[in-house]
Design an enzyme around this catalytic site. Structure first.
Site, PDB file in Angstrom:
ATOM      1  N   LYS A  21     -11.150  -1.339   6.550  1.00  0.00           N
ATOM      2  CA  LYS A  21      -9.945  -1.013   7.306  1.00  0.00           C
ATOM      3  C   LYS A  21     -10.424  -0.395   8.620  1.00  0.00           C
ATOM      4  O   LYS A  21     -11.195   0.565   8.601  1.00  0.00           O
ATOM      5  CB  LYS A  21      -9.122  -0.006   6.477  1.00  0.00           C
ATOM      6  CG  LYS A  21      -8.036   0.718   7.220  1.00  0.00           C
ATOM      7  CD  LYS A  21      -7.334   1.646   6.223  1.00  0.00           C
ATOM      8  CE  LYS A  21      -6.596   2.763   6.908  1.00  0.00           C
ATOM      9  NZ  LYS A  21      -5.784   3.525   5.962  1.00  0.00           N
ATOM     10  N   ARG A  37       0.830  10.371   0.457  1.00  0.00           N
ATOM     11  CA  ARG A  37       1.271  11.404   1.388  1.00  0.00           C
ATOM     12  C   ARG A  37       2.501  12.148   0.893  1.00  0.00           C
ATOM     13  O   ARG A  37       3.012  13.018   1.598  1.00  0.00           O
ATOM     14  CB  ARG A  37       1.583  10.781   2.750  1.00  0.00           C
ATOM     15  CG  ARG A  37       0.389  10.104   3.390  1.00  0.00           C
ATOM     16  CD  ARG A  37       0.746   9.527   4.733  1.00  0.00           C
ATOM     17  NE  ARG A  37      -0.251   8.582   5.194  1.00  0.00           N
ATOM     18  CZ  ARG A  37      -0.144   7.867   6.291  1.00  0.00           C
ATOM     19  NH1 ARG A  37       0.915   7.983   7.055  1.00  0.00           N
ATOM     20  NH2 ARG A  37      -1.095   7.034   6.628  1.00  0.00           N
ATOM     21  N   GLU A  39       0.850  -1.197   0.000  1.00  0.00           N
ATOM     22  CA  GLU A  39       0.000   0.000   0.000  1.00  0.00           C
ATOM     23  C   GLU A  39       0.880   1.240   0.000  1.00  0.00           C
ATOM     24  O   GLU A  39       1.559   1.535   0.978  1.00  0.00           O
ATOM     25  CB  GLU A  39      -0.904   0.010   1.230  1.00  0.00           C
ATOM     26  CG  GLU A  39      -1.768   1.266   1.327  1.00  0.00           C
ATOM     27  CD  GLU A  39      -2.516   1.374   2.650  1.00  0.00           C
ATOM     28  OE1 GLU A  39      -2.899   2.517   2.991  1.00  0.00           O
ATOM     29  OE2 GLU A  39      -2.721   0.350   3.324  1.00  0.00           O
TER      30      GLU A  39
END
Length: 194
Positions: free
Chosen positions: A121, A38, A34
């Protein structure tokens, strides 16, 4: 979610490290990667990591439809978001790409169920009450499966993974140090569920 016990949550600052990092993680048995949105080079990092045989590369921290479009153009094989909104979820669901939206409470899960989702999640896992909170949520939502992320460590991951509704955990502890260190941490993480 069943491919690996741990999904590395990756923040790539230096594009030069993307491919070697993916190679080390895959060599250690962690194939699902993943890449969080960012950093400025996240999309390029995904494309580099996809060149590694066996890597399954997706995008994390997807928070709006523009980011969704960008990560799909970059070849994302799955999408992870920190929260769940209908506006973001609808086009992702329609696309058919595997999607793991973030939830933290019963209302979030119910919104997801309304959209036809059953895999979530749990984020931020530790700050949202930890395993005790997830056990409380999972009871009425028995049909759901979870990937706790946020504050999970190598020490706490086995306890999370021992809870049946948890299919995997997200973690950043597997990165850091040399690529040999990353591969060794990945090997150790890959057997946490065994």
């Amino acid at each position: 979610m069943r491919t690996s016990a741990v999904i590395p949550v990756l923040v790539i600052d230096d594009i030069g490290t993307a491919r070697p990092l993916a190679e080390a993680l895959v060599a250690g048995g962690l194939r699902v990667l993943e890449v969080t949105l960012r950093t400025d080079c996240a999309l390029e990092a995904m494309q580099e990591m996809k060149k590694v045989p066996g890597a399954i590369v997706g995008a994390g921290t997807v928070v709006d439809t523009a980011q969704f479009a960008a990560v799909m153009d970059a070849g994302a094989e799955f999408i992870v978001s920190p929260g769940l909104t209908e506006r973001l979820s609808a086009p992702i669901i329609e696309s058919g790409v595997p999607y793991l939206p973030g939830i933290a409470n019963a209302g979030d899960i119910m919104r997801g169920l309304d959209l036809g989702l059953t895999h979530f999640k749990f984020f931020p896992a530790e700050a949202s009450g930890g395993l005790k909170a997830l056990k409380a949520l999972a009871a009425p939502f028995y049909q759901c499966r979870f990937c706790p992320t946020g504050g999970i460590s190598e020490a706490t991951a086995p306890e999370w993974l021992a809870f049946d509704p948890v299919l995997c955990v997200g973690g950043s502890w597997v990165v850091g140090g040399s690529m040999a260190d990353v591969e060794a941490k990945a090997r150790a993480a890959n057997v946490l569920r065994d």
